[in-house]
Scaffold this active site. Sequence first.
Site, PDB file in Angstrom:
ATOM      1  N   TRP A 216      27.215  29.793  65.646  1.00 56.24           N
ATOM      2  CA  TRP A 216      26.950  30.483  64.394  1.00 56.24           C
ATOM      3  C   TRP A 216      25.533  30.112  63.897  1.00 56.24           C
ATOM      4  O   TRP A 216      25.137  28.949  63.941  1.00 56.24           O
ATOM      5  CB  TRP A 216      27.992  30.097  63.321  1.00 56.24           C
ATOM      6  CG  TRP A 216      27.616  30.667  61.990  1.00 56.24           C
ATOM      7  CD1 TRP A 216      27.756  31.949  61.591  1.00 56.24           C
ATOM      8  CD2 TRP A 216      26.969  29.972  60.919  1.00 56.24           C
ATOM      9  NE1 TRP A 216      27.241  32.120  60.330  1.00 56.24           N
ATOM     10  CE2 TRP A 216      26.746  30.919  59.885  1.00 56.24           C
ATOM     11  CE3 TRP A 216      26.546  28.648  60.726  1.00 56.24           C
ATOM     12  CZ2 TRP A 216      26.135  30.584  58.685  1.00 56.24           C
ATOM     13  CZ3 TRP A 216      25.935  28.326  59.531  1.00 56.24           C
ATOM     14  CH2 TRP A 216      25.741  29.283  58.523  1.00 56.24           C
ATOM     15  N   ASP A 382      28.026  43.416  49.670  1.00 56.51           N
ATOM     16  CA  ASP A 382      28.656  42.517  50.639  1.00 56.51           C
ATOM     17  C   ASP A 382      29.921  41.917  50.038  1.00 56.51           C
ATOM     18  O   ASP A 382      30.507  42.455  49.083  1.00 56.51           O
ATOM     19  CB  ASP A 382      27.630  41.451  51.097  1.00 56.51           C
ATOM     20  CG  ASP A 382      27.912  40.917  52.501  1.00 56.51           C
ATOM     21  OD1 ASP A 382      28.799  40.057  52.650  1.00 56.51           O
ATOM     22  OD2 ASP A 382      27.250  41.363  53.458  1.00 56.51           O
ATOM     23  N   ASP A 383      30.349  40.795  50.544  1.00 54.89           N
ATOM     24  CA  ASP A 383      31.601  40.123  50.196  1.00 54.89           C
ATOM     25  C   ASP A 383      31.738  39.904  48.684  1.00 54.89           C
ATOM     26  O   ASP A 383      30.741  39.740  47.977  1.00 54.89           O
ATOM     27  CB  ASP A 383      31.582  38.769  50.927  1.00 54.89           C
ATOM     28  CG  ASP A 383      32.941  38.154  51.044  1.00 54.89           C
ATOM     29  OD1 ASP A 383      33.884  38.659  50.435  1.00 54.89           O
ATOM     30  OD2 ASP A 383      33.046  37.139  51.760  1.00 54.89           O
ATOM     31  N   ARG A 459      37.406  28.999  57.939  1.00 59.56           N
ATOM     32  CA  ARG A 459      36.811  29.546  56.719  1.00 59.56           C
ATOM     33  C   ARG A 459      37.920  29.923  55.723  1.00 59.56           C
ATOM     34  O   ARG A 459      37.907  30.991  55.123  1.00 59.56           O
ATOM     35  CB  ARG A 459      35.961  30.777  57.020  1.00 59.56           C
ATOM     36  CG  ARG A 459      34.869  30.982  55.982  1.00 59.56           C
ATOM     37  CD  ARG A 459      34.301  32.379  55.991  1.00 59.56           C
ATOM     38  NE  ARG A 459      33.183  32.450  55.054  1.00 59.56           N
ATOM     39  CZ  ARG A 459      32.682  33.573  54.578  1.00 59.56           C
ATOM     40  NH1 ARG A 459      33.172  34.728  54.939  1.00 59.56           N
ATOM     41  NH2 ARG A 459      31.687  33.564  53.729  1.00 59.56           N
ATOM     42  N   ASP A 494      33.155  43.020  59.135  1.00 64.24           N
ATOM     43  CA  ASP A 494      32.959  41.594  59.444  1.00 64.24           C
ATOM     44  C   ASP A 494      34.234  40.984  60.023  1.00 64.24           C
ATOM     45  O   ASP A 494      35.331  41.533  59.877  1.00 64.24           O
ATOM     46  CB  ASP A 494      32.565  40.883  58.135  1.00 64.24           C
ATOM     47  CG  ASP A 494      31.797  39.599  58.361  1.00 64.24           C
ATOM     48  OD1 ASP A 494      31.690  39.146  59.514  1.00 64.24           O
ATOM     49  OD2 ASP A 494      31.289  39.029  57.366  1.00 64.24           O
ATOM     50  N   ASP A 562      23.284  35.370  61.055  1.00 62.04           N
ATOM     51  CA  ASP A 562      23.049  35.007  59.653  1.00 62.04           C
ATOM     52  C   ASP A 562      21.740  34.243  59.509  1.00 62.04           C
ATOM     53  O   ASP A 562      21.283  33.991  58.399  1.00 62.04           O
ATOM     54  CB  ASP A 562      24.205  34.147  59.126  1.00 62.04           C
ATOM     55  CG  ASP A 562      25.398  35.007  58.727  1.00 62.04           C
ATOM     56  OD1 ASP A 562      25.216  36.224  58.537  1.00 62.04           O
ATOM     57  OD2 ASP A 562      26.510  34.458  58.618  1.00 62.04           O
TER      58      ASP A 562
HETATM   59  C1  DGJ Z   1      29.501  36.503  57.346  1.00 54.97           C
HETATM   60  C2  DGJ Z   1      28.351  37.446  57.540  1.00 54.97           C
HETATM   61  O1  DGJ Z   1      27.653  37.114  58.697  1.00 54.97           O
HETATM   62  C3  DGJ Z   1      27.445  37.379  56.316  1.00 54.97           C
HETATM   63  O2  DGJ Z   1      26.335  38.201  56.521  1.00 54.97           O
HETATM   64  C4  DGJ Z   1      28.219  37.773  55.108  1.00 54.97           C
HETATM   65  O3  DGJ Z   1      28.617  39.115  55.194  1.00 54.97           O
HETATM   66  C5  DGJ Z   1      29.418  36.865  54.948  1.00 54.97           C
HETATM   67  N1  DGJ Z   1      30.224  36.858  56.145  1.00 54.97           N
HETATM   68  C6  DGJ Z   1      30.276  37.295  53.800  1.00 54.97           C
HETATM   69  O4  DGJ Z   1      31.408  36.544  53.675  1.00 54.97           O
END
Ligand code: DGJ
Length: 771
Positions: A216, A382-383, A459, A494, A562
Site C-alpha cells: 500500500w 470521496d468517503d 481497516r 474502492d 494513494d
Molecule cells: C482508499 C483510497 O485509496 C483513497 O483514495 C480513499 O478513497 C480512501 N480509500 C477512502 O476511504
Amino acid sequence: MIDVIPGPDGRPRVWLVAPPGGGAYVVALFRGKYLAHYHWGGFFEPSPGALDALEAPPQGFGAAEDAADKSYSLQRLPQEYPWGRGGDFRSPAFAADVPPRGTGGPGRPVLDLVYRAYRVHPGFPDLGGLPLPAGGPEELGREGVETLELELEDPVTGLAVFLCYSTLPSAGAILRATRFLNRGAAPVALRRAFSFSLDLPPRETPLELLATDGGWARERSLERRPLGCGRIELGSRRGVSGHASSPALILAEPGADEEGGRAWGFALLYSGDWSLGVERSDEGGYRVQGGLHPELFSWTLDPGASFATPAALLCRSDEGLGVLSARFHAAARRLMPAAWRRRERPVLLNSWEAAYFDYDESRLLEIARGAAGLGAELFVLDDGWFGKRDDDRSSLGDWEPNPAKLPGGLAGLAEKVRALGLGFGLWLEPEALSPDSGLYRAHPDWALALEDRPPAEGRNQLVLDLSRPEVAAAVESRVRAVLASCRPDYVKWDMNRPFSRAGSASGRPDGELRHRWLLALYGILGRITSDFPDVLFEGCAGGGGRADFGMLPFFPQFWASDNTDPCWRLGIQRATSLFLPPLAFGAHVSASPNHQTGRTTGLRARCLVAMGGVFGLELDPAALSAAERDEVSDSIAWYKRRKELLQLGELVRLDASAGGGDAAWAMVAPGGGRAAVFWARSVNRPNAGPVRLRLRGLDPRRDYLASSREIAAFAGRRYSGCELMERGIEFQPPALGDPIVVSFDVAPAGADAPGAPGSARAGGDARGNRR
Ligand code: DGJ
C-alpha cells in the site's frame, strides 16, 4: 491467423497461432500424443519435416512414460500443459484426482493427458463469465479474433482438458486459457488449474525477470534480476490481485532495453488470488506458468461438469520493452468498455485529501467552486457521505447519505456541483461492510468469516460474502439505487480489505469460495457497468491494489496509488506503464508536504508528474496561494489543450541516461504528428551536466517545432524528426532539478525546413536515413 499443418500421415501435426504483427506461437504433436511447445517468436511456417527436430532423448536418472518406448523423456520435452507425478519433474500446470469413495482406498490421480482432437472457431472460448475483451460475434469476426482449442484426455479418469489459444489482432497478442470437462463416471477434484504453461528453450546466458513488488502506498516498484536455478513464484493470497503486481511479469534477454532485445510478457485477466511462476530446468530451459493460486483453490467437478480458468495475455517483442509495452497497452485498451477505449477523461478533483471525513455540504461546495476556478471538469465526493461515517470505523454497507452532511442528499449536492459547470463523481465501497453498521447488525452472517470463529478485521471492516446469491443481489441493488439517486458521471469503486479468515456461512467448500466470490463480483460489475455505460468507473483498492487486466472490462481507469509524492510516483507510474497505458491510471496533484511521505516538493513537479497518467487534483484549492493557483490553472489549461495527445497518444519511455532516479517519457500522437516530452529528476544532483533524450515514434520525414516553458532555448526551435530520433534533444536541466516538458508540433511545410530528410538538402531516403 490460425493454421493447422498436417504430418506425412495427413493427420494434424502442427498448430500455428499467429496474431498479425505478433509473430507465431507453434504447438506440435509429439509421438502422436503429447502437445509440445515448438516456438514462440518471429513468424515462420514450419515445414512438417522440420518438426523432427523436436527431440526429447531419454534422461539419465529419468523415467520413461511408456515402458514400451524408452526413446524419449517428458522431462526433456518442452510442453504446453504438463501434468505432475509422471516423468516430467518440473512444476505441473495442473493437478487433479478422483478422490476415494467412502473411507477406503487412495485417490486416483489424473495424468497421461493425451491429444484427442482440435477445433478452430471464431471468437473467444466460453470462460463462464470470466473477463475477456468484449464484443459480439460480428465485432469479433470483423476484428479477426479466432480460437484454437486443443483437446487432451486422461484415458483412465476421463477428464478432458481443452487448451485454448485466441488471437487478439488489435494487440498482436495471444490469450490462453484452459477448460476442463469431466467425462468420467466419478467426481474429479481439481487442485491446481493454471491458465497456461509454456517451456522456453535453454539459453547460454540466463533470461532476466522483470517483476514489480510493493505494498500500500508504494505500489509496483520494478525489479530486474537474472533467473538462476529453481523456481520464482509471484502471486497474491489476499483475495485481490494486490499492490505488488498487475498481475504480470516479463522475461527479457539480458541487455534488452526499451528499444532492442527480445522480451516476453505474461499477464492474467484475473483480480483474485493468483500465481505466476518461472522455473529454470536442470538443463537451462524456462517453464513459465500461471493462473489461479493453487494453495487457495480446489474445485470439484461432478461427472459432466466443466470448469474454465481465467485467461492469460501473452505478448512478445523482438524490439525491446517499448514494443512489448505498446502491445500490452493495445490489449489494455481493447479490454476496456467500448465507450471508454478512446474517450478522453475529465480533469477531476477528488475530495479525499482535501477534507477526508471532515465536511458538510457547504465545505464540499467550497472545494468544488475552487476546483471549477482552477479549470477542473469534475468533482468527486470521496468517503464519508453515508451512514454516520466520520472516520473509518463505521457505516460501510449503510449507503444512505448522512443528512447532517448532505441535507439535500446526493442528488441535491450533485445538482449544485453541476450548476458550477462540473461533472459529479462519487466514491463507493460496495464489497465491504463495517461491524458497526445497520447492515451487519441485520445480517451478521453476510460477512466472510470462519464458522465458530470471530471474524478478522482490516481497516475496521469485513468483506461481504458475494458467493451467496442473496448477498450479491443486495449489493447490486444498493449500488443501482445510489447511482439512480444522483446519476453520477464518475464512480470511484474502492475495496480496502484483503481476505483473511474468510469462510462462508453457506458452507461452500473453502477452496471454491474465493473464486466463486470473484465470479459473482465480475457478474455484478458486468451488469452495472453495461447498464451505466457513460459512467467512468475508476477501480481502486486502497490505491492500486486491484489494478489488473481482469478489472479493465469494467474499470477503464485505476487509482494507481494513494502515494502522490512525485518522486515516488515516477517509479510507480513507470513500472505500471510496462503493462498499462497512461489512459488507464489516475495521477493527482496533492498538497506539499505530501500526506503519505511528508516530503516537500515543488508544485510544478507535482503537476508534470501527474500528467504521466490521467491528470487530476487531490487537494483543497483554498489552501493554495494565489501564485500556486495560477500555476495549477496554467497546468490544467495546458493539459486540457493537449488531452487527446496526453491521454490517447502512445507512451514512449525514454532513456534518461543520467541515472540516479531520472525519468523521461514522451506521449506521441498516432502517426507522430505531435509529441510532448517529459523529464523529471527524483534525486537532485548538484553540479549536474546536460541531459540528452533521444525520442522515438516521430515521423523522420517531417520537421517539428519545439516549445518549452522551462527551457527558453527550445522556443521556436525547429528539428527534423530524424534528428530528434537519432541524436535527440539536449538541455541543461533547471538548477534545482525541476522537471521540464517540451512540446513538439509538426512544423508547417516550408522551403527552409533545415535538413529535412528526404529533401534534396538533407540527402536522405524516405525512412529518414542519411545516404
Ligand atoms: C482508499 C483510497 O485509496 C483513497 O483514495 C480513499 O478513497 C480512501 N480509500 C477512502 O476511504
